[in-house]
Enzyme design. Structure first.
Site, mmCIF file in Angstrom:
data_model
loop_
_atom_site.group_PDB
_atom_site.id
_atom_site.type_symbol
_atom_site.label_atom_id
_atom_site.label_comp_id
_atom_site.label_asym_id
_atom_site.label_seq_id
_atom_site.Cartn_x
_atom_site.Cartn_y
_atom_site.Cartn_z
ATOM 1 N N GLU A 12 0.823 -1.222 0.000
ATOM 2 C CA GLU A 12 0.000 0.000 0.000
ATOM 3 C C GLU A 12 0.855 1.269 0.000
ATOM 4 O O GLU A 12 0.697 2.121 -0.879
ATOM 5 C CB GLU A 12 -0.964 -0.033 1.192
ATOM 6 C CG GLU A 12 -1.955 1.101 1.222
ATOM 7 C CD GLU A 12 -2.981 0.998 0.098
ATOM 8 O OE1 GLU A 12 -3.694 0.001 0.053
ATOM 9 O OE2 GLU A 12 -3.045 1.906 -0.741
ATOM 10 N N ASP B 44 1.195 3.949 -3.038
ATOM 11 C CA ASP B 44 0.666 5.303 -2.829
ATOM 12 C C ASP B 44 1.745 6.365 -3.027
ATOM 13 O O ASP B 44 1.532 7.365 -3.711
ATOM 14 C CB ASP B 44 0.091 5.453 -1.410
ATOM 15 C CG ASP B 44 -1.132 4.582 -1.170
ATOM 16 O OD1 ASP B 44 -1.590 3.929 -2.121
ATOM 17 O OD2 ASP B 44 -1.609 4.542 -0.018
ATOM 18 N N SER C 99 -7.272 1.663 -4.244
ATOM 19 C CA SER C 99 -6.153 2.159 -3.449
ATOM 20 C C SER C 99 -5.244 3.019 -4.290
ATOM 21 O O SER C 99 -4.612 3.936 -3.780
ATOM 22 C CB SER C 99 -5.285 0.987 -2.996
ATOM 23 O OG SER C 99 -5.764 0.437 -1.857
ATOM 24 N N ASP D 57 -16.964 11.094 -18.399
ATOM 25 C CA ASP D 57 -18.017 10.158 -18.013
ATOM 26 C C ASP D 57 -17.629 8.723 -18.405
ATOM 27 O O ASP D 57 -17.140 8.487 -19.501
ATOM 28 C CB ASP D 57 -19.310 10.562 -18.728
ATOM 29 C CG ASP D 57 -20.531 9.867 -18.155
ATOM 30 O OD1 ASP D 57 -20.423 9.302 -17.037
ATOM 31 O OD2 ASP D 57 -21.577 9.884 -18.815
ATOM 32 N N VAL D 58 -17.839 7.798 -17.476
ATOM 33 C CA VAL D 58 -17.590 6.375 -17.758
ATOM 34 C C VAL D 58 -18.962 5.714 -17.786
ATOM 35 O O VAL D 58 -19.751 5.860 -16.856
ATOM 36 C CB VAL D 58 -16.692 5.746 -16.674
ATOM 37 C CG1 VAL D 58 -16.505 4.252 -16.917
ATOM 38 C CG2 VAL D 58 -15.345 6.461 -16.636
ATOM 39 N N GLY E 204 -23.683 10.194 -17.201
ATOM 40 C CA GLY E 204 -23.912 11.001 -15.997
ATOM 41 C C GLY E 204 -23.420 10.270 -14.755
ATOM 42 O O GLY E 204 -22.728 9.251 -14.842
ATOM 43 N N ASP F 262 -23.133 7.852 -11.670
ATOM 44 C CA ASP F 262 -23.645 6.523 -11.340
ATOM 45 C C ASP F 262 -22.943 6.038 -10.083
ATOM 46 O O ASP F 262 -21.903 6.569 -9.693
ATOM 47 C CB ASP F 262 -23.437 5.555 -12.512
ATOM 48 C CG ASP F 262 -22.001 5.532 -12.979
ATOM 49 O OD1 ASP F 262 -21.143 5.081 -12.207
ATOM 50 O OD2 ASP F 262 -21.722 5.999 -14.118
#
Ligand code: NAG
Ligand code: NAG
Ligand code: NAG
Ligand code: NAG
Ligand code: NAG
Ligand code: NAG
Ligand code: NAG
Ligand code: NAG
Ligand code: NAG
Length: 644
Positions: A293, A297, A560, A601-602, A621, A623
């Site tokens: 992690e 990061d 993550s 937008d996906v 839009g 979701d």
């Protein structure tokens, strides 16, 4: 002796005078307390030092104020509050404190016995097991932890009259406090699993260069989202922090190995470590569970923001892992007295380097942007605990801090992969793959910016398989993050809170989504709270990141990664604004929902979980799986630069 007897008979009298049918509010513990075993009853004359954590006031007004200062069309935009203004506005109201004192006095705790803490956030008095047990309608027992190493006096649940229940965050000592000692490493590592551990695949010997349609690297992210390759030099006031728990640790060798491949000018650069509640970094166990992690990061946060210093907010000591509340209390001295000892790793911490009020309360200035890549199960905490923590995010927003949180990788389930669903009858998150959807925490708090996950249609759908082959001219689009990882399916977490209702800034977007997806959502109607806070707010790639973990170049999957990427973009935009003499952006959700076109937008794919393989679908839009979409840096920058 005489005093005690007369006091008791006086109490019996006043107790009898109270209405026997008073409705009461029951408080019971979080699942954390299962590590304690109940023993004998404790004798009535055992002394207790009682603390009543008083609820803050004006929370609804503070929420409206945050919306106003974050609304791009409001004349108040960007007028963040000072910490002292926040403290004054939210301090417990005088009439509420008087009500609690009246209730105590009416229960036999005369006003002369009751003191107030210096910060004003607690009432305190000396009592006994018999007296407090009667007032709270509960029984005190001796509790021993499962290792037999620690003991405490506690109760299973307690009751408050409805007239004061909302004025009190909690009372101690009541529920068992979080374990003070868990010296077994085995157990500590198991707890680290509350962060998501993702499957990784060693690609050290894969041929380079890495194709951006198959792999995610810093330069791929810059290409796809339009992030500048040469960010402007950091403004001295620009700050950016990443939250990590005790035990998880970045390795200098891993960062340098990553930078030497992908960002050579950063070789030798390190995060700045801010230790909170011990801030334990360990180098005895160089294993994926601990290093993945933070290696991921910091590699990406540092690579994307160039020479911007990145702070490692390292929270928790060797024995008590620490949690988000420990970080929040380090930012806010008024929150220290409100940490809940039944859940939070706080006092009593007899061990060296543990939680220490003189060093861990209000001692750290919050960075302008905070990235959090950990998630817990909303259902594992009492609602009042969640509300109180969410209020701290609200306060950070008022002060101009942006909190960016990953949505999680377990679709409509929550907790460590493969995640759990909620038992419909009890609401407990103990159903493996059926029942109600289980929201993630802190993603379900309306005052944070939640980042869901996407992948490219040309990236692998299986974390153990190499990327697929495809014709050179195939079209590439961004779809919902969803992969098989061994026996589990990982997918972008998203859904609706069971505790927080839809905040005003997303009412229109959520209503539009429900209208558009009406038929599909009708089939899921019993599984989620349609009136809840919808998450995520935005999304970013979560697939096939290259990271160096324990000297190996591996592929990493999950939101993550999405959170620090989105947080890096906010940090870059803050830097531009600060250089232009403007203030940091603060809480960005109202601006993003009002100008959704700055996001890409996906509209392909769906998340999975709780017996539903196509749960929340991505669509045109907002979701409940990719939010408003993934970032377009240049559009976002232009929007935020156009604001005062
Ligand atoms: C406290 O309780 C006593 C006894 O019931 C009562 O006489 C007194 O007025 C109360 N004081 C306050 C401040 O409510
Ligand atoms: C006291 O607690 C018991 C259960 O422990 C409950 O049945 C009872 O209603 C409570 N009484 C009051 C006055 O709250
Ligand atoms: C984390 O959990 C997985 C399965 O739930 C287990 O196989 C693994 O050993 C755990 N990791 C650690 C470090 O305890
Ligand atoms: C783990 O990695 C750290 C940092 O690279 C190194 O100093 C340490 O010696 C390693 N520990 C073990 C047990 O190999
Ligand atoms: C807490 O920190 C202060 C200041 O560093 C120190 O003097 C004190 O001994 C610490 N307390 C404990 C219990 O470690
Ligand atoms: C979950 O816990 C509740 C009580 O909290 C219990 O009634 C239920 O049977 C449990 N469900 C499962 C699947 O274990
Ligand atoms: C992965 O699955 C998605 C959705 O089913 C599909 O659109 C995509 O083409 C798949 N990608 C690959 C590489 O198989
Ligand atoms: C994922 O890939 C592994 C390794 O190639 C393979 O063994 C496994 O069957 C694949 N899983 C699925 C669901 O295709
Ligand atoms: C890709 O090229 C092949 C062969 O040249 C062609 O048949 C196909 O239509 C092309 N596909 C796209 C998406 O352009």
């Amino acid at each position: 002796m005489f005093l005690r007897l007369s006091l008791l008979s006086f109490l019996a009298l006043t107790g009898a005078m109270q209405s026997p049918s008073t409705a009461s509010y029951r408080r019971s513990g979080a699942t954390v307390s299962t590590e304690w075993q109940r023993g004998e009853r404790v004798s009535d004359d055992t002394p207790l030092q009682v603390q009543i954590a008083l609820a803050q006031s004006n929370i609804a007004e503070a929420g409206s104020a945050l919306i106003a200062i974050s609304d791009p069309d409001s004349p108040h935009y960007g007028r963040h509050w000072t910490p002292s203004k926040v403290a004054r506005a939210l301090a417990p109201a005088a009439e509420d404190v008087a009500s609690v004192r009246r209730w105590l006095n009416g229960s036999g705790i005369s006003s002369g016995r009751v003191g107030r803490s210096h910060a004003g956030d607690q009432l305190r008095f000396e009592s006994t097991v018999g007296e407090l047990g009667r007032i709270l309608n509960t029984t005190y027992y001796q509790y021993t932890d499962v290792n037999g190493q620690d003991a405490q006096v506690a109760c299973e649940a307690y009751h408050l009259p409805l007239s004061v229940a909302s004025l009190i965050d909690y009372i101690t000592p009541t529920l068992p406090h979080a374990s003070a000692r868990s010296p077994e490493r085995k157990r500590t590592t198991a707890r680290v699993n509350t962060s998501y551990t993702r499957r990784t695949r060693d690609v050290t010997s894969s041929p380079e260069p890495f194709d951006c349609r198959k792999y995610t690297t810093p330069s791929c992210l810059r290409d796809i989202y339009g992030i500048p390759a040469q960010p402007r030099a950091p403004h001295p006031d620009n700050t950016f922090g990443v939250f990590q728990l005790a035990w998880v640790t970045w390795r200098p060798e891993d960062l340098d190995s990553f930078f030497s491949r992908f960002q050579p000018e950063l070789v030798g650069r390190r995060p700045l470590v801010e230790r909170i509640d011990g801030g334990y970094l360990q180098y005895d166990y160089n294993v994926t569970a601990f290093n993945l992690e933070p290696d991921l990061d910091f590699s990406y946060a540092m690579a994307l923001t160039g020479s911007q210093p990145v702070v490692n907010l390292q929270v928790g000591d060797m024995f008590k892992l620490g949690n988000i509340n420990n970080m929040l209390a380090a930012f806010d001295k008024y929150y220290c007295g409100a940490l809940d000892p039944s859940i939070d790793p706080v006092f009593p911490d007899p061990l060296p380097g543990g939680y220490n009020k003189s060093t861990d309360c209000g001692t750290v200035a919050p960075p302008n942007v905070i990235s959090i890549s950990y998630s817990w199960n909303e259902a594992d905490f009492p609602p009042e605990y969640l509300r109180r923590q969410c209020n701290e995010f609200l306060k950070l927003g008022l002060m101009g801090v942006t909190v960016v949180v990953s949505s999680g990788d377990t679709g409509t389930k929550a907790g460590p992969a493969p995640g759990m669903c909620n038992d419909p009858a009890s609401g407990s998150a103990n159903a493996t793959n059926s029942g109600r959807f289980s929201p993630q925490w802190p993603a379900s708090c309306p005052w944070v910016t939640v980042v869901g996950g996407t992948q490219l249609t040309t990236q692998t759908n299986n974390t153990s398989s190499p990327p697929p082959t495809f014709p050179a001219n195939s079209s590439v689009s961004e779809t919902v993050f969803r992969v098989t990882a061994g026996d589990s399916v990982l997918s972008s977490s998203g859904g609706f809170s069971n505790v927080f209702s839809t905040p005003v800034y997303q009412l229109g977007a959520v209503a539009e989504y429900k209208r558009r997806e009406k038929e599909h959502l009708a089939a899921l109607a019993g599984q989620f709270n349609g009136g809840g806070r919808g998450y995520p707010d935005v999304a970013a790639l979560a697939s096939t990141y290259l990271a160096v973990v324990d000297d190996k170049l591996t592929t990493v999957f999950g939101t993550s990664a999405s959170a620090p990427v989105f947080a890096s973009i906010i940090a870059l935009i803050n830097n531009e604004r600060l250089h232009a003499g403007k203030r940091r952006v603060g809480f960005v959700n109202p601006t993003l929902y009002a100008h959704a076109k700055v996001l890409r937008d996906v509209a392909l794919g769906a998340n999975d979980g709780c017996g539903v393989s196509e749960a929340f679908r991505a669509s045109a839009g907002w979701d409940a799986v990719t939010g408003l979409g993934s970032p377009d840096y240049e559009k976002m920058r232009r929007l935020f630069m156009s604001l005062p």
